[in-house]
Design a protein around this motif. Sequence first.
Motif, short mmCIF file in Angstrom:
data_model
loop_
_atom_site.label_atom_id
_atom_site.label_comp_id
_atom_site.label_asym_id
_atom_site.label_seq_id
_atom_site.Cartn_x
_atom_site.Cartn_y
_atom_site.Cartn_z
N ALA A 1 -6.37 8.17 5.90
CA ALA A 1 -7.66 8.02 5.21
C ALA A 1 -8.33 6.69 5.57
N TYR B 1 -4.80 8.86 -9.32
CA TYR B 1 -3.80 7.79 -9.24
C TYR B 1 -3.93 6.85 -10.43
N SER C 1 -1.03 -0.46 -4.42
CA SER C 1 -1.46 0.75 -3.72
C SER C 1 -2.92 1.06 -4.05
N ALA D 1 -7.44 3.80 5.25
CA ALA D 1 -7.19 2.69 4.33
C ALA D 1 -6.34 1.61 5.02
N ALA E 1 0.83 -1.20 0.00
CA ALA E 1 0.00 0.00 0.00
C ALA E 1 0.87 1.26 0.00
N VAL F 1 -9.66 8.97 -0.15
CA VAL F 1 -8.97 8.01 -1.03
C VAL F 1 -9.68 7.84 -2.36
N ASN G 1 -5.54 -0.76 -2.23
CA ASN G 1 -5.69 -0.22 -0.88
C ASN G 1 -6.52 1.06 -0.89
N ASN H 1 6.31 7.33 -4.05
CA ASN H 1 7.76 7.26 -3.89
C ASN H 1 8.51 7.58 -5.17
N VAL I 1 -1.26 6.87 5.06
CA VAL I 1 -1.86 7.12 6.36
C VAL I 1 -2.82 8.31 6.30
N LEU J 1 -5.77 14.44 4.17
CA LEU J 1 -5.01 13.40 4.88
C LEU J 1 -4.54 13.89 6.25
N PHE K 1 0.78 10.82 2.59
CA PHE K 1 0.48 10.16 1.32
C PHE K 1 1.36 8.94 1.11
N THR K 2 2.66 9.13 1.29
CA THR K 2 3.58 8.05 0.96
C THR K 2 3.42 6.86 1.90
N LEU K 3 3.03 7.12 3.15
CA LEU K 3 2.84 6.01 4.09
C LEU K 3 1.42 5.44 4.01
N LEU L 1 3.26 5.21 -6.54
CA LEU L 1 3.57 6.46 -7.25
C LEU L 1 4.15 7.51 -6.31
N1 TRP Z 1 1.13 5.35 -0.51
C1 TRP Z 1 0.76 5.14 -1.87
C2 TRP Z 1 1.85 5.73 -2.76
O1 TRP Z 1 2.80 6.27 -2.24
C3 TRP Z 1 -0.61 5.74 -2.17
C4 TRP Z 1 -1.64 5.24 -1.23
C5 TRP Z 1 -2.07 3.94 -1.10
C6 TRP Z 1 -2.35 6.01 -0.28
N2 TRP Z 1 -3.02 3.87 -0.12
C7 TRP Z 1 -3.22 5.12 0.40
C8 TRP Z 1 -2.34 7.37 0.05
C9 TRP Z 1 -4.05 5.58 1.43
C10 TRP Z 1 -3.17 7.82 1.04
C11 TRP Z 1 -4.03 6.94 1.74
O2 TRP Z 1 1.79 5.66 -3.95
#
Ligand code: TRP
Length: 446
Positions: free
Chosen positions: A235, A108, A323, A237, A21, A101, A326, A27, A233, A391, A229-231, A25
């Motif tokens: 939302a 995305y 991702s 999910a 997850a 999300v 998720n 990263n 976290v 977020l 976003f990258t983690l 994108l």
């Molecule tokens: N983290 C993913 C990325 O870096 C995107 C992603 C997946 C995401 N699940 C998420 C972002 C939940 C926010 C909330 O590409």
Amino acid sequence: MHETLERWGSQRAFILAVTGAAVGLGNIWRFPYITGENGGAAFLLLYVAFVALLGLPVMMAEIMIGRAGRRSPMQSLLQLANQAGATPHWRWLGWFGGVTVFLILSFYSVVSGWSIEYLVESVNGDFVGSTPAEIGAGFDAFLADPLRMTFNHTLFLLLTMSVVAAGVANGLEKLNNLMMPLLYLLLLVLVGYAATTDGFGTALAWLFRPDLSAVTPLVVMHAMGHAFFTLAVGACALMAYGAYMPDHQSLPRAAVAVAALDVTVALLAGIAIFSVVFSQGIDPGEGPGLMFVTLPIAFAELPWGQLWLGLFFLLLLMATWTSSINLAEPMVAGLQGVGLKRGQAAALVGVAVWLVGLLSVFSFSSLAEVHWIAGMNFFELVTTVPTELFLPVGGLLIAIFAAWVMPRDIALRALDAGPAGYRVWRTVVRYVSIPLTLVVLFSTLI
Ligand code: TRP
């Protein structure tokens, strides 16, 4: 709804699912271009600090809620709020996450579609012998072609929603398990190549020697949003994934492993991409096209470049796929909770995301100059507001719920790090993460 009995197959499977997850994108595509737009090292420093002080503790909070509730995010929140004697309105936090999300998935999918296009073009050998200028022009021509973009967006969404509908995330995670190490390997090859370019030194200095005068409240806000976003976290999910987390696994240890894997991918991608940027005289602030212009140039210089490039886009596609399933999960779980079958929920979400995604597709042609708020067209809006505002707000509420509302003994058990570990986590969330988010949110709003 009753507690779910489903569990990830092993501790490792859980870590891989969450890493799937997290790595995507964000990263490889978003991190380099947003670092480029925000001045480099100072942004990187802020982003790493936010990952450590906010992203990680809130990630633990979010998974903890799911693990304690063992239901969809909405129902877990409701259940735990009831147990704590708090207001049932907490369940709306789950829906807020679902909307967040949903919006993220809409762009995305479009950008993942660009990877499909580039995968096909590299396999076709379209980049062979192209000059950097031609590669740049080719990307612009692709963006100006809504039909090609819609096709790829549709394809990616079909891939995503069919996995979501089948509920075979597990199968996909196994594939991911195989692909992820390969992606690392390929990134390492790229960094190795980057080290031979004359942009390497400049790239390292630019990424790692911070110029703190470049820091404005807006830069801080971008860094905070990107950490979330990258983690994955903020939302709910990961809350959905936490519901399937096995018993007897330390949550902090799993979260730290995921964050470390996630940040490493971003750093490797950043070093590779900026070396090309500086050796080719590309503008680091080039924007969302940055990766799509630099990577074909870099690979063109390598032996069997076309093959590597195709493989790279394939692996990237795998990473974005894990991702996107998720991203779809909270909404689908929520709709299932109000009585829809899983397949129906997935179809409904898929069609809605597809339609909203079209607005992003056309943001590069006929809707390019249609400004919604603050001079942003739809793509600019949807890549900014959900990430940088929704977020952090969602993360803040999740943190408040886990650290102030949830009954102590339930939280303690869900964190699975002993009473001392729990106390450290709660202190950090209460007195560092929550105030920090509030300060950044308010200072940018002012
Ligand atoms: N983290 C993913 C990325 O870096 C995107 C992603 C997946 C995401 N699940 C998420 C972002 C939940 C926010 C909330 O590409």
